[in-house]
Design a protein around this motif. Structure first.
Motif, PDB file in Angstrom:
ATOM      1  N   LYS A  56      16.366  -4.381 122.695  1.00 55.26           N
ATOM      2  CA  LYS A  56      16.964  -4.028 121.400  1.00 55.26           C
ATOM      3  C   LYS A  56      18.418  -4.474 121.316  1.00 55.26           C
ATOM      4  CE  LYS A  56      13.899  -0.192 120.416  1.00 55.26           C
ATOM      5  NZ  LYS A  56      13.745   1.251 120.255  1.00 55.26           N
ATOM      6  N   THR A  57      19.088  -4.573 122.466  1.00 57.96           N
ATOM      7  CA  THR A  57      20.493  -4.977 122.459  1.00 57.96           C
ATOM      8  C   THR A  57      20.670  -6.456 122.129  1.00 57.96           C
ATOM      9  OG1 THR A  57      20.605  -5.495 124.829  1.00 57.96           O
ATOM     10  CG2 THR A  57      21.098  -3.213 124.178  1.00 57.96           C
ATOM     11  N   VAL A  58      19.622  -7.245 122.236  1.00 53.64           N
ATOM     12  CA  VAL A  58      19.728  -8.676 121.945  1.00 53.64           C
ATOM     13  C   VAL A  58      19.603  -8.935 120.438  1.00 53.64           C
ATOM     14  CG1 VAL A  58      17.319  -9.461 122.133  1.00 53.64           C
ATOM     15  CG2 VAL A  58      19.148 -10.896 122.971  1.00 53.64           C
ATOM     16  N   ARG A  59      19.142  -7.955 119.689  1.00 55.98           N
ATOM     17  CA  ARG A  59      18.907  -8.138 118.250  1.00 55.98           C
ATOM     18  C   ARG A  59      20.182  -8.520 117.501  1.00 55.98           C
ATOM     19  NH1 ARG A  59      14.387  -7.444 114.682  1.00 55.98           N
ATOM     20  NH2 ARG A  59      15.213  -8.340 112.803  1.00 55.98           N
ATOM     21  N   GLU A  60      21.280  -7.811 117.736  1.00 57.93           N
ATOM     22  CA  GLU A  60      22.522  -8.068 116.996  1.00 57.93           C
ATOM     23  C   GLU A  60      23.059  -9.476 117.241  1.00 57.93           C
ATOM     24  OE1 GLU A  60      26.998  -6.250 116.486  1.00 57.93           O
ATOM     25  OE2 GLU A  60      25.422  -4.932 117.224  1.00 57.93           O
ATOM     26  N   PRO A  61      23.180  -9.925 118.507  1.00 56.93           N
ATOM     27  CA  PRO A  61      23.657 -11.306 118.689  1.00 56.93           C
ATOM     28  C   PRO A  61      22.694 -12.353 118.139  1.00 56.93           C
ATOM     29  CG  PRO A  61      23.388 -10.204 120.825  1.00 56.93           C
ATOM     30  CD  PRO A  61      23.079  -9.212 119.765  1.00 56.93           C
ATOM     31  N   LEU A  62      21.394 -12.102 118.214  1.00 56.92           N
ATOM     32  CA  LEU A  62      20.438 -13.055 117.637  1.00 56.92           C
ATOM     33  C   LEU A  62      20.585 -13.106 116.123  1.00 56.92           C
ATOM     34  CD1 LEU A  62      17.119 -12.557 119.639  1.00 56.92           C
ATOM     35  CD2 LEU A  62      18.708 -14.477 119.716  1.00 56.92           C
ATOM     36  N   ASP A  63      20.725 -11.936 115.502  1.00 63.56           N
ATOM     37  CA  ASP A  63      20.915 -11.913 114.049  1.00 63.56           C
ATOM     38  C   ASP A  63      22.185 -12.665 113.662  1.00 63.56           C
ATOM     39  OD1 ASP A  63      18.579 -10.528 113.609  1.00 63.56           O
ATOM     40  OD2 ASP A  63      19.549  -8.573 113.340  1.00 63.56           O
ATOM     41  N   ALA A  64      23.255 -12.487 114.447  1.00 62.77           N
ATOM     42  CA  ALA A  64      24.512 -13.191 114.164  1.00 62.77           C
ATOM     43  C   ALA A  64      24.316 -14.708 114.276  1.00 62.77           C
ATOM     44  CB  ALA A  64      25.612 -12.722 115.113  1.00 62.77           C
ATOM     45  N   LEU A  65      23.599 -15.141 115.301  1.00 64.79           N
ATOM     46  CA  LEU A  65      23.337 -16.570 115.474  1.00 64.79           C
ATOM     47  C   LEU A  65      22.488 -17.114 114.325  1.00 64.79           C
ATOM     48  CD1 LEU A  65      23.702 -19.057 117.257  1.00 64.79           C
ATOM     49  CD2 LEU A  65      21.667 -18.343 118.513  1.00 64.79           C
ATOM     50  N   LEU A  66      21.474 -16.357 113.899  1.00 64.26           N
ATOM     51  CA  LEU A  66      20.625 -16.794 112.801  1.00 64.26           C
ATOM     52  C   LEU A  66      21.393 -16.818 111.479  1.00 64.26           C
ATOM     53  CD1 LEU A  66      17.326 -14.994 113.814  1.00 64.26           C
ATOM     54  CD2 LEU A  66      17.828 -17.440 113.959  1.00 64.26           C
ATOM     55  N   LEU A  67      22.295 -15.863 111.270  1.00 64.31           N
ATOM     56  CA  LEU A  67      23.141 -15.886 110.072  1.00 64.31           C
ATOM     57  C   LEU A  67      24.052 -17.109 110.078  1.00 64.31           C
ATOM     58  CD1 LEU A  67      24.144 -12.128 109.646  1.00 64.31           C
ATOM     59  CD2 LEU A  67      22.808 -13.519 108.051  1.00 64.31           C
ATOM     60  N   TRP A  68      24.628 -17.407 111.257  1.00 62.05           N
ATOM     61  CA  TRP A  68      25.462 -18.609 111.373  1.00 62.05           C
ATOM     62  C   TRP A  68      24.632 -19.850 111.033  1.00 62.05           C
ATOM     63  CZ3 TRP A  68      24.631 -22.862 114.413  1.00 62.05           C
ATOM     64  CH2 TRP A  68      25.637 -23.833 114.364  1.00 62.05           C
ATOM     65  N   ALA A  69      23.413 -19.922 111.568  1.00 66.98           N
ATOM     66  CA  ALA A  69      22.557 -21.080 111.315  1.00 66.98           C
ATOM     67  C   ALA A  69      22.261 -21.211 109.829  1.00 66.98           C
ATOM     68  CB  ALA A  69      21.263 -20.969 112.122  1.00 66.98           C
ATOM     69  N   SER A  70      21.948 -20.101 109.179  1.00 69.49           N
ATOM     70  CA  SER A  70      21.668 -20.141 107.735  1.00 69.49           C
ATOM     71  C   SER A  70      22.887 -20.602 106.945  1.00 69.49           C
ATOM     72  CB  SER A  70      21.229 -18.761 107.241  1.00 69.49           C
ATOM     73  OG  SER A  70      19.988 -18.413 107.782  1.00 69.49           O
ATOM     74  N   ALA A  71      24.040 -20.058 107.284  1.00 69.00           N
ATOM     75  CA  ALA A  71      25.268 -20.412 106.562  1.00 69.00           C
ATOM     76  C   ALA A  71      25.691 -21.856 106.840  1.00 69.00           C
ATOM     77  CB  ALA A  71      26.397 -19.445 106.941  1.00 69.00           C
ATOM     78  N   SER A  72      25.440 -22.339 108.037  1.00 76.23           N
ATOM     79  CA  SER A  72      25.908 -23.661 108.451  1.00 76.23           C
ATOM     80  C   SER A  72      24.914 -24.775 108.194  1.00 76.23           C
ATOM     81  CB  SER A  72      26.244 -23.638 109.950  1.00 76.23           C
ATOM     82  OG  SER A  72      27.222 -22.666 110.206  1.00 76.23           O
ATOM     83  N   LEU A  73      23.677 -24.431 107.903  1.00 77.45           N
ATOM     84  CA  LEU A  73      22.644 -25.459 107.771  1.00 77.45           C
ATOM     85  C   LEU A  73      22.977 -26.540 106.732  1.00 77.45           C
ATOM     86  CD1 LEU A  73      20.076 -26.332 109.114  1.00 77.45           C
ATOM     87  CD2 LEU A  73      18.797 -24.998 107.439  1.00 77.45           C
ATOM     88  N   PRO A  74      23.504 -26.205 105.547  1.00 80.13           N
ATOM     89  CA  PRO A  74      23.844 -27.288 104.618  1.00 80.13           C
ATOM     90  C   PRO A  74      24.856 -28.282 105.206  1.00 80.13           C
ATOM     91  CG  PRO A  74      23.788 -25.192 103.453  1.00 80.13           C
ATOM     92  CD  PRO A  74      23.673 -24.876 104.923  1.00 80.13           C
ATOM     93  N   ALA A  75      25.868 -27.784 105.881  1.00 80.51           N
ATOM     94  CA  ALA A  75      26.864 -28.684 106.489  1.00 80.51           C
ATOM     95  C   ALA A  75      26.243 -29.485 107.630  1.00 80.51           C
ATOM     96  CB  ALA A  75      28.056 -27.881 107.001  1.00 80.51           C
ATOM     97  N   ILE A  76      25.359 -28.862 108.388  1.00 83.05           N
ATOM     98  CA  ILE A  76      24.688 -29.555 109.489  1.00 83.05           C
ATOM     99  C   ILE A  76      23.780 -30.659 108.949  1.00 83.05           C
ATOM    100  CG2 ILE A  76      22.958 -29.257 111.319  1.00 83.05           C
ATOM    101  CD1 ILE A  76      24.332 -26.470 111.813  1.00 83.05           C
ATOM    102  N   GLU A  77      23.033 -30.343 107.889  1.00 84.53           N
ATOM    103  CA  GLU A  77      22.158 -31.357 107.296  1.00 84.53           C
ATOM    104  C   GLU A  77      22.975 -32.522 106.734  1.00 84.53           C
ATOM    105  OE1 GLU A  77      19.856 -28.970 104.604  1.00 84.53           O
ATOM    106  OE2 GLU A  77      18.307 -28.623 106.115  1.00 84.53           O
ATOM    107  N   LYS A  78      24.129 -32.219 106.138  1.00 84.78           N
ATOM    108  CA  LYS A  78      25.011 -33.279 105.626  1.00 84.78           C
ATOM    109  C   LYS A  78      25.502 -34.155 106.775  1.00 84.78           C
ATOM    110  CE  LYS A  78      29.140 -33.905 102.805  1.00 84.78           C
ATOM    111  NZ  LYS A  78      30.228 -33.244 102.091  1.00 84.78           N
TER     112      LYS A  78
END
Length: 139
Positions: free
Chosen positions: A93-115
């Motif tokens: 359960k302790t891994v959930r928060e860092p994974l969620d943070a990483l997935l949020l970063w990926a979602s927010a950064s995906l347009p710039a990464i695709e560019k």
């Protein structure tokens, strides 16, 4: 991997044991398994249905690896026939928060990464290497 931002002055160590553990938690199937088990305990076939692209062998390997790392546990249910259920552990359960943070970063950064990917691919396809050199032209 050192933090290159100006606001912090410490290095994040990445010894082999950390690299191995992070690789095992962030691999192709572990994220899907953890996503399911964070919602509710599941039996093997429930996980297979929830993650239809995973093979039986890959799911078994993933579950065993996560169990070995203490992230999930395998519980024998007292039923006829005997059944097994997988559930997230308190450590898991302790891994959930860092994974969620990483997935949020990926979602927010995906347009710039695709560019960036598109720009890289455009540059790669536009610069042909001189014959036989195996290198691309530098502009």
């Amino acid at each position: 991997m050192p933090d290159t931002s100006a606001s912090t002055h410490h290095e994040v160590a990445m010894p082999p044991a950390h690299r191995e553990l992070i690789g095992q938690i962030l691999d192709k199937w572990s994220l899907s398994v953890l996503n399911e088990l964070c919602n509710a305990p599941c039996r093997f076939n429930d996980l297979r249905r929830a993650i239809p692209d995973v093979s039986q062998k890959s799911l078994t390997t993933t579950l065993r690896r996560l169990e070995r790392n203490g992230i999930i546990e395998r519980i024998l249910l007292s039923s006829r026939p005997v059944a097994v259920e997988y559930r997230i552990t308190p450590l898991g359960k302790t891994v959930r928060e860092p994974l969620d943070a990483l997935l949020l970063w990926a979602s927010a950064s995906l347009p710039a990464i695709e560019k960036a990917r598109d720009a890289f691919d455009d540059e790669e396809s536009g610069s042909e290497a001189p014959a036989g050199t195996g290198e691309r032209e530098i502009r």
